[in-house]
Design a protein around this motif. Structure first.
Motif, PDB file in Angstrom:
ATOM      1  N   TYR A  49      34.901  34.395  45.877  1.00 37.49           N
ATOM      2  CA  TYR A  49      34.808  35.661  45.142  1.00 37.49           C
ATOM      3  C   TYR A  49      35.722  36.728  45.744  1.00 37.49           C
ATOM      4  O   TYR A  49      36.392  37.476  45.018  1.00 37.49           O
ATOM      5  CB  TYR A  49      33.365  36.158  45.108  1.00 37.49           C
ATOM      6  N   ILE A  50      35.755  36.807  47.057  1.00 39.84           N
ATOM      7  CA  ILE A  50      36.609  37.797  47.725  1.00 39.84           C
ATOM      8  C   ILE A  50      38.084  37.500  47.434  1.00 39.84           C
ATOM      9  O   ILE A  50      38.859  38.401  47.102  1.00 39.84           O
ATOM     10  CB  ILE A  50      36.337  37.818  49.241  1.00 39.84           C
ATOM     11  N   SER A  51      38.455  36.247  47.541  1.00 32.61           N
ATOM     12  CA  SER A  51      39.850  35.863  47.298  1.00 32.61           C
ATOM     13  C   SER A  51      40.250  36.127  45.854  1.00 32.61           C
ATOM     14  O   SER A  51      41.338  36.653  45.581  1.00 32.61           O
ATOM     15  CB  SER A  51      40.043  34.381  47.636  1.00 32.61           C
ATOM     16  N   ARG A  52      39.360  35.775  44.927  1.00 33.96           N
ATOM     17  CA  ARG A  52      39.670  36.015  43.514  1.00 33.96           C
ATOM     18  C   ARG A  52      39.751  37.506  43.227  1.00 33.96           C
ATOM     19  O   ARG A  52      40.616  37.963  42.464  1.00 33.96           O
ATOM     20  CB  ARG A  52      38.635  35.342  42.624  1.00 33.96           C
ATOM     21  N   ALA A  53      38.893  38.297  43.864  1.00 37.72           N
ATOM     22  CA  ALA A  53      38.931  39.751  43.673  1.00 37.72           C
ATOM     23  C   ALA A  53      40.269  40.323  44.130  1.00 37.72           C
ATOM     24  O   ALA A  53      40.863  41.171  43.446  1.00 37.72           O
ATOM     25  CB  ALA A  53      37.779  40.403  44.434  1.00 37.72           C
ATOM     26  N   ARG A  54      40.762  39.851  45.262  1.00 31.73           N
ATOM     27  CA  ARG A  54      42.045  40.347  45.770  1.00 31.73           C
ATOM     28  C   ARG A  54      43.183  39.987  44.814  1.00 31.73           C
ATOM     29  O   ARG A  54      44.077  40.800  44.570  1.00 31.73           O
ATOM     30  CB  ARG A  54      42.292  39.800  47.174  1.00 31.73           C
ATOM     31  N   ALA A  55      43.150  38.773  44.263  1.00 32.43           N
ATOM     32  CA  ALA A  55      44.178  38.378  43.297  1.00 32.43           C
ATOM     33  C   ALA A  55      44.058  39.195  42.012  1.00 32.43           C
ATOM     34  O   ALA A  55      45.074  39.584  41.422  1.00 32.43           O
ATOM     35  CB  ALA A  55      44.073  36.879  43.002  1.00 32.43           C
ATOM     36  N   ARG A  56      42.834  39.438  41.599  1.00 33.09           N
ATOM     37  CA  ARG A  56      42.639  40.247  40.388  1.00 33.09           C
ATOM     38  C   ARG A  56      43.172  41.665  40.577  1.00 33.09           C
ATOM     39  O   ARG A  56      43.737  42.252  39.651  1.00 33.09           O
ATOM     40  CB  ARG A  56      41.154  40.276  39.999  1.00 33.09           C
ATOM     41  N   GLN A  57      43.008  42.206  41.781  1.00 31.94           N
ATOM     42  CA  GLN A  57      43.582  43.528  42.057  1.00 31.94           C
ATOM     43  C   GLN A  57      45.094  43.504  41.838  1.00 31.94           C
ATOM     44  O   GLN A  57      45.662  44.452  41.291  1.00 31.94           O
ATOM     45  CB  GLN A  57      43.308  43.944  43.505  1.00 31.94           C
ATOM     46  N   GLN A  58      45.733  42.439  42.269  1.00 28.49           N
ATOM     47  CA  GLN A  58      47.190  42.337  42.189  1.00 28.49           C
ATOM     48  C   GLN A  58      47.710  42.322  40.750  1.00 28.49           C
ATOM     49  O   GLN A  58      48.833  42.756  40.508  1.00 28.49           O
ATOM     50  CB  GLN A  58      47.683  41.093  42.931  1.00 28.49           C
ATOM     51  N   ILE A  59      46.893  41.827  39.822  1.00 33.84           N
ATOM     52  CA  ILE A  59      47.344  41.805  38.426  1.00 33.84           C
ATOM     53  C   ILE A  59      46.784  42.987  37.628  1.00 33.84           C
ATOM     54  O   ILE A  59      46.959  43.067  36.427  1.00 33.84           O
ATOM     55  CB  ILE A  59      46.996  40.472  37.726  1.00 33.84           C
ATOM     56  N   PRO A  66      29.620  27.783  44.661  1.00 30.03           N
ATOM     57  CA  PRO A  66      29.311  29.147  44.212  1.00 30.03           C
ATOM     58  C   PRO A  66      28.591  30.009  45.248  1.00 30.03           C
ATOM     59  O   PRO A  66      28.629  31.236  45.158  1.00 30.03           O
ATOM     60  CB  PRO A  66      28.433  28.919  42.974  1.00 30.03           C
ATOM     61  N   GLU A  67      27.983  29.396  46.237  1.00 30.00           N
ATOM     62  CA  GLU A  67      27.257  30.191  47.234  1.00 30.00           C
ATOM     63  C   GLU A  67      28.166  30.781  48.306  1.00 30.00           C
ATOM     64  O   GLU A  67      27.719  31.578  49.128  1.00 30.00           O
ATOM     65  CB  GLU A  67      26.138  29.368  47.873  1.00 30.00           C
ATOM     66  N   SER A  68      29.443  30.436  48.285  1.00 28.35           N
ATOM     67  CA  SER A  68      30.387  30.978  49.255  1.00 28.35           C
ATOM     68  C   SER A  68      31.009  32.269  48.744  1.00 28.35           C
ATOM     69  O   SER A  68      31.543  32.317  47.642  1.00 28.35           O
ATOM     70  CB  SER A  68      31.496  29.967  49.544  1.00 28.35           C
ATOM     71  N   SER A 126      31.370  42.650  44.148  1.00 32.64           N
ATOM     72  CA  SER A 126      29.914  42.886  44.072  1.00 32.64           C
ATOM     73  C   SER A 126      29.147  41.586  44.257  1.00 32.64           C
ATOM     74  O   SER A 126      28.122  41.550  44.968  1.00 32.64           O
ATOM     75  CB  SER A 126      29.552  43.522  42.735  1.00 32.64           C
ATOM     76  N   ILE A 127      29.605  40.521  43.630  1.00 26.91           N
ATOM     77  CA  ILE A 127      28.958  39.228  43.799  1.00 26.91           C
ATOM     78  C   ILE A 127      29.034  38.777  45.251  1.00 26.91           C
ATOM     79  O   ILE A 127      28.043  38.301  45.822  1.00 26.91           O
ATOM     80  CB  ILE A 127      29.580  38.166  42.859  1.00 26.91           C
ATOM     81  N   ALA A 128      30.208  38.948  45.871  1.00 29.98           N
ATOM     82  CA  ALA A 128      30.380  38.555  47.280  1.00 29.98           C
ATOM     83  C   ALA A 128      29.435  39.325  48.190  1.00 29.98           C
ATOM     84  O   ALA A 128      28.886  38.757  49.147  1.00 29.98           O
ATOM     85  CB  ALA A 128      31.829  38.761  47.705  1.00 29.98           C
ATOM     86  N   LEU A 129      29.228  40.585  47.896  1.00 34.05           N
ATOM     87  CA  LEU A 129      28.335  41.403  48.713  1.00 34.05           C
ATOM     88  C   LEU A 129      26.885  40.983  48.601  1.00 34.05           C
ATOM     89  O   LEU A 129      26.094  41.145  49.531  1.00 34.05           O
ATOM     90  CB  LEU A 129      28.456  42.891  48.341  1.00 34.05           C
ATOM     91  N   ASN A 130      26.529  40.412  47.471  1.00 36.80           N
ATOM     92  CA  ASN A 130      25.142  39.987  47.246  1.00 36.80           C
ATOM     93  C   ASN A 130      24.853  38.597  47.784  1.00 36.80           C
ATOM     94  O   ASN A 130      23.723  38.154  47.749  1.00 36.80           O
ATOM     95  CB  ASN A 130      24.788  40.052  45.760  1.00 36.80           C
ATOM     96  N   ASP A 131      25.877  37.895  48.263  1.00 37.84           N
ATOM     97  CA  ASP A 131      25.661  36.550  48.829  1.00 37.84           C
ATOM     98  C   ASP A 131      25.044  36.621  50.202  1.00 37.84           C
ATOM     99  O   ASP A 131      25.203  37.493  50.951  1.00 37.84           O
ATOM    100  CB  ASP A 131      26.994  35.773  48.900  1.00 37.84           C
TER     101      ASP A 131
END
Length: 104
Positions: free
Chosen positions: A78-88, A72-74, A99-104
């Motif tokens: 989050y970035i990869s999942r966000a990109r996939a979520r954009q696609q759907i 979870p600390e990587s 946002s979570i990725a930016l706060n890491d």
């Protein structure tokens, strides 16, 4: 044991090489084999990338979520999942993951 970990790594790198050659179905087989031997975060990420390349974004999201569960600390998961979520079309989910990725 060490032999299993070694075997999983060999299949992972085979999958990575096939992915880079854009042989996505073959890469998927290698990643699946690696994950049957040993479950580790980066392999879930690469299998998710492979599913994304094949247009199967829901399966990709499942794998990115597994990566996040394991590591979870990587921010990569989050970035990869966000990109996939954009696609759907899940823009709200994508914004949350970014946002979570930016706060890491």
């Amino acid at each position: 044991n060490r032999e299993q970990i070694r075997d999983a790594q060999i299949y992972f790198y085979k999958g990575l090489s096939l992915y880079l050659l854009r042989r996505y179905k073959d890469a998927l087989e290698a990643f699946n084999t690696a994950l049957k031997i040993d479950s580790y975060a980066l392999c879930y990420c690469m299998r998710g990338d492979t599913y994304s390349a094949l247009g199967n974004f829901n399966k990709a999201i499942e794998d990115y979520t597994k990566m996040i569960d394991l590591f979870p600390e990587s921010s990569l998961g989050y970035i990869s999942r966000a990109r996939a979520r954009q696609q759907i079309g899940d823009i709200t989910g994508a914004i949350t993951d970014f946002s979570i990725a930016l706060n890491d």
